[in-house]
Design a protein around this motif. Structure first.
Motif, mmCIF file in Angstrom:
data_model
loop_
_atom_site.group_PDB
_atom_site.id
_atom_site.type_symbol
_atom_site.label_atom_id
_atom_site.label_comp_id
_atom_site.label_asym_id
_atom_site.label_seq_id
_atom_site.Cartn_x
_atom_site.Cartn_y
_atom_site.Cartn_z
ATOM 1 N N HIS A 276 -34.959 -10.575 -31.997
ATOM 2 C CA HIS A 276 -34.948 -11.620 -33.005
ATOM 3 C C HIS A 276 -35.420 -11.041 -34.327
ATOM 4 O O HIS A 276 -34.855 -11.324 -35.381
ATOM 5 C CB HIS A 276 -35.849 -12.772 -32.555
ATOM 6 N N GLY A 277 -36.483 -10.262 -34.288
ATOM 7 C CA GLY A 277 -36.945 -9.543 -35.463
ATOM 8 C C GLY A 277 -38.019 -10.235 -36.276
ATOM 9 O O GLY A 277 -38.687 -9.589 -37.091
ATOM 10 N N ASP A 278 -38.191 -11.540 -36.091
ATOM 11 C CA ASP A 278 -39.247 -12.277 -36.793
ATOM 12 C C ASP A 278 -39.739 -13.393 -35.875
ATOM 13 O O ASP A 278 -39.828 -14.558 -36.263
ATOM 14 C CB ASP A 278 -38.716 -12.848 -38.105
ATOM 15 N N LEU A 279 -40.082 -13.010 -34.657
ATOM 16 C CA LEU A 279 -40.319 -13.983 -33.594
ATOM 17 C C LEU A 279 -41.769 -14.455 -33.577
ATOM 18 O O LEU A 279 -42.497 -14.261 -32.617
ATOM 19 C CB LEU A 279 -39.932 -13.394 -32.241
ATOM 20 N N TRP A 280 -42.192 -15.122 -34.651
ATOM 21 C CA TRP A 280 -43.481 -15.801 -34.600
ATOM 22 C C TRP A 280 -43.229 -17.246 -34.168
ATOM 23 O O TRP A 280 -42.094 -17.712 -34.125
ATOM 24 C CB TRP A 280 -44.202 -15.710 -35.936
ATOM 25 N N SER A 281 -44.307 -17.947 -33.833
ATOM 26 C CA SER A 281 -44.143 -19.258 -33.209
ATOM 27 C C SER A 281 -43.399 -20.252 -34.085
ATOM 28 O O SER A 281 -42.702 -21.135 -33.578
ATOM 29 C CB SER A 281 -45.512 -19.822 -32.822
ATOM 30 N N GLY A 282 -43.502 -20.116 -35.411
ATOM 31 C CA GLY A 282 -42.804 -21.029 -36.301
ATOM 32 C C GLY A 282 -41.302 -20.893 -36.273
ATOM 33 O O GLY A 282 -40.586 -21.774 -36.772
ATOM 34 N N ASN A 283 -40.804 -19.805 -35.702
ATOM 35 C CA ASN A 283 -39.355 -19.598 -35.604
ATOM 36 C C ASN A 283 -38.821 -19.898 -34.210
ATOM 37 O O ASN A 283 -37.708 -19.504 -33.866
ATOM 38 C CB ASN A 283 -38.988 -18.173 -36.009
ATOM 39 N N VAL A 284 -39.625 -20.590 -33.418
ATOM 40 C CA VAL A 284 -39.219 -21.035 -32.083
ATOM 41 C C VAL A 284 -39.250 -22.556 -32.065
ATOM 42 O O VAL A 284 -40.294 -23.165 -32.321
ATOM 43 C CB VAL A 284 -40.150 -20.481 -30.992
ATOM 44 N N MET A 285 -38.128 -23.173 -31.790
ATOM 45 C CA MET A 285 -38.045 -24.625 -31.706
ATOM 46 C C MET A 285 -38.069 -25.043 -30.245
ATOM 47 O O MET A 285 -37.379 -24.447 -29.402
ATOM 48 C CB MET A 285 -36.766 -25.122 -32.364
ATOM 49 N N ALA A 286 -38.878 -26.062 -29.948
ATOM 50 C CA ALA A 286 -38.982 -26.532 -28.571
ATOM 51 C C ALA A 286 -39.189 -28.036 -28.566
ATOM 52 O O ALA A 286 -39.710 -28.622 -29.525
ATOM 53 C CB ALA A 286 -40.136 -25.843 -27.840
ATOM 54 N N SER A 287 -38.775 -28.635 -27.472
ATOM 55 C CA SER A 287 -38.987 -30.060 -27.254
ATOM 56 C C SER A 287 -39.522 -30.235 -25.842
ATOM 57 O O SER A 287 -38.842 -29.873 -24.866
ATOM 58 C CB SER A 287 -37.684 -30.839 -27.438
ATOM 59 N N GLY A 288 -40.743 -30.734 -25.719
ATOM 60 C CA GLY A 288 -41.354 -30.863 -24.404
ATOM 61 C C GLY A 288 -41.537 -29.503 -23.764
ATOM 62 O O GLY A 288 -42.146 -28.606 -24.345
ATOM 63 N N ARG B 192 -39.061 -27.398 -23.001
ATOM 64 C CA ARG B 192 -37.790 -26.674 -23.115
ATOM 65 C C ARG B 192 -37.606 -26.110 -24.521
ATOM 66 O O ARG B 192 -37.794 -26.820 -25.517
ATOM 67 C CB ARG B 192 -36.636 -27.630 -22.790
ATOM 68 N N ILE B 193 -37.261 -24.847 -24.600
ATOM 69 C CA ILE B 193 -36.898 -24.258 -25.880
ATOM 70 C C ILE B 193 -35.546 -24.819 -26.317
ATOM 71 O O ILE B 193 -34.631 -24.960 -25.508
ATOM 72 C CB ILE B 193 -36.851 -22.720 -25.799
ATOM 73 N N THR B 194 -35.442 -25.151 -27.603
ATOM 74 C CA THR B 194 -34.185 -25.683 -28.129
ATOM 75 C C THR B 194 -33.473 -24.703 -29.050
ATOM 76 O O THR B 194 -32.269 -24.840 -29.267
ATOM 77 C CB THR B 194 -34.420 -27.007 -28.871
ATOM 78 N N GLY B 195 -34.189 -23.723 -29.582
ATOM 79 C CA GLY B 195 -33.503 -22.747 -30.420
ATOM 80 C C GLY B 195 -34.439 -21.740 -31.052
ATOM 81 O O GLY B 195 -35.600 -22.034 -31.351
ATOM 82 N N LEU B 196 -33.921 -20.529 -31.248
ATOM 83 C CA LEU B 196 -34.580 -19.496 -32.036
ATOM 84 C C LEU B 196 -33.954 -19.537 -33.422
ATOM 85 O O LEU B 196 -32.723 -19.514 -33.551
ATOM 86 C CB LEU B 196 -34.389 -18.125 -31.399
ATOM 87 N N ILE B 197 -34.765 -19.600 -34.462
ATOM 88 C CA ILE B 197 -34.257 -19.755 -35.824
ATOM 89 C C ILE B 197 -34.777 -18.636 -36.721
ATOM 90 O O ILE B 197 -35.641 -17.854 -36.331
ATOM 91 C CB ILE B 197 -34.634 -21.128 -36.403
ATOM 92 N N ASP B 198 -34.244 -18.552 -37.926
ATOM 93 C CA ASP B 198 -34.677 -17.614 -38.967
ATOM 94 C C ASP B 198 -34.773 -16.173 -38.465
ATOM 95 O O ASP B 198 -35.813 -15.512 -38.604
ATOM 96 C CB ASP B 198 -36.023 -18.050 -39.542
ATOM 97 N N PRO B 199 -33.701 -15.628 -37.906
ATOM 98 C CA PRO B 199 -33.775 -14.282 -37.339
ATOM 99 C C PRO B 199 -33.725 -13.183 -38.397
ATOM 100 O O PRO B 199 -33.320 -13.395 -39.543
ATOM 101 C CB PRO B 199 -32.525 -14.221 -36.462
ATOM 102 N N ALA B 200 -34.143 -11.996 -37.974
ATOM 103 C CA ALA B 200 -33.980 -10.763 -38.752
ATOM 104 C C ALA B 200 -33.554 -9.690 -37.759
ATOM 105 O O ALA B 200 -34.228 -8.677 -37.574
ATOM 106 C CB ALA B 200 -35.278 -10.388 -39.450
ATOM 107 N N CYS B 201 -32.433 -9.911 -37.113
ATOM 108 C CA CYS B 201 -32.052 -9.154 -35.912
ATOM 109 C C CYS B 201 -31.812 -7.668 -36.154
ATOM 110 O O CYS B 201 -31.365 -7.246 -37.216
ATOM 111 C CB CYS B 201 -30.777 -9.744 -35.310
ATOM 112 N N TYR B 202 -32.091 -6.909 -35.118
ATOM 113 C CA TYR B 202 -31.674 -5.517 -34.986
ATOM 114 C C TYR B 202 -31.886 -5.146 -33.529
ATOM 115 O O TYR B 202 -32.411 -5.948 -32.737
ATOM 116 C CB TYR B 202 -32.439 -4.582 -35.930
ATOM 117 N N TYR B 203 -31.464 -3.946 -33.146
ATOM 118 C CA TYR B 203 -31.659 -3.466 -31.790
ATOM 119 C C TYR B 203 -32.870 -2.546 -31.748
ATOM 120 O O TYR B 203 -33.016 -1.657 -32.588
ATOM 121 C CB TYR B 203 -30.415 -2.725 -31.287
ATOM 122 N N GLY B 204 -33.748 -2.778 -30.779
ATOM 123 C CA GLY B 204 -34.953 -1.970 -30.682
ATOM 124 C C GLY B 204 -35.710 -2.273 -29.397
ATOM 125 O O GLY B 204 -35.205 -2.933 -28.487
#
Length: 268
Positions: A176-188, A190-202
């Motif tokens: 994801h590249g910027d995977l802090w808690s504010g970029n993880v959306m969840a409801s109850g 269940r995760i609903t989405g990963l947002i605001d990425p800065a992707c790369y392979y590593g």
């Protein structure tokens, strides 16, 4: 109606009925829009909307949850509204499984096909087959000209020894590249989405270190994510150092103490 909303409606081929500012990060501008035909979406601006849209598509392509991208141009991109209740406390097992799915998507080299940025902080992503060298050059040493000289010297010392601290060729996982808690959306639960990425392979541990920057994933996350290689705790400080440097550059001296504590922990 602001220009961001109008451009989003145009990209969707519809007429704007209403819009409102949407809570986003400190480096981005977002609005939610509703069209006269009843469709709704989030419109996000920024310097490289096409690149970020492709990153969201890559995350979705891995099987991990992320907002669907409806359209993009050189000014904005338009995506699905992903709901969240503002709490991750019951969703850590779901998040762990999602990040495991994300990291199971792999590339042949480390990096990405274009550079990226957090505001004024560049994220160089040139391809490499040498992971310690990639991390040294593209995530640590590139900050040298922009930070106090004594910190830059300590970073240089650390970089010289990374080959003895990091694996030479870990799996090139989609990050994801910027995977802090504010970029993880969840409801109850269940995760609903990963947002605001800065992707790369590593190395997948990079995302795990980022999750610890402003919180703690907890046992349920790791039970779902799976077993980690020995030495993970030692490497986490190296991987946390990069977002700490980014925060120092973006938000100032309040983050210098974090950088210094990590360097102290690493003995440089």
């Amino acid at each position: 109606m602001n220009a961001l909303a109008e451009e989003g409606a145009r990209l969707l081929g519809g007429s704007l009925s209403s819009s409102r500012s949407f809570a986003g990060g400190s480096l981005s501008h977002l609005v939610s829009i509703e069209l006269t035909d009843g469709r709704s979406a989030i419109v996000k601006g920024g310097p490289t909307p096409r690149a970020e849209a492709r990153m969201l598509e890559a995350i979705r392509g891995s099987g991990a949850p992320a907002p669907e991208v409806f359209a993009a141009d050189d000014t904005v991109f338009v995506m699905e509204i992903v709901e969240g209740d503002g709490s991750l406390s019951r969703a850590w097992a779901s998040i762990g499984a999602a990040v495991r799915t994300l990291h199971a998507a792999t590339g042949e080299s480390y990096g990405w096909d274009c550079d990226f940025a957090f505001g004024a902080v560049e994220i160089p992503n040139g391809w490499s087959n040498d992971w310690p060298r990639f991390w040294a050059e593209n995530r640590l040493l590139n900050n040298g000209p922009h930070i106090p000289g004594n910190l830059a010297s300590r970073i240089e010392k650390l970089a010289k020894g990374l080959a003895d601290r990091l694996p030479a060729a870990p799996g090139a996982s989609l990050l994801h590249g910027d995977l802090w808690s504010g970029n993880v959306m969840a409801s109850g639960d269940r995760i609903t989405g990963l947002i605001d990425p800065a992707c790369y392979y590593g190395h997948g541990e990079v995302d795990l270190a980022m999750l610890h920057l402003f919180g703690s994933p907890g046992a349920a996350f790791y039970a779902a994510y799976g077993e980690l290689d020995p030495g993970y705790e030692d490497r986490r400080a190296i991987y946390t150092l990069w977002p700490a440097l980014v925060h120092l550059r973006l938000f100032g001296s309040g983050y210098r103490g974090l950088v210094e504590r990590l360097l102290d922990q690493l003995g440089v």
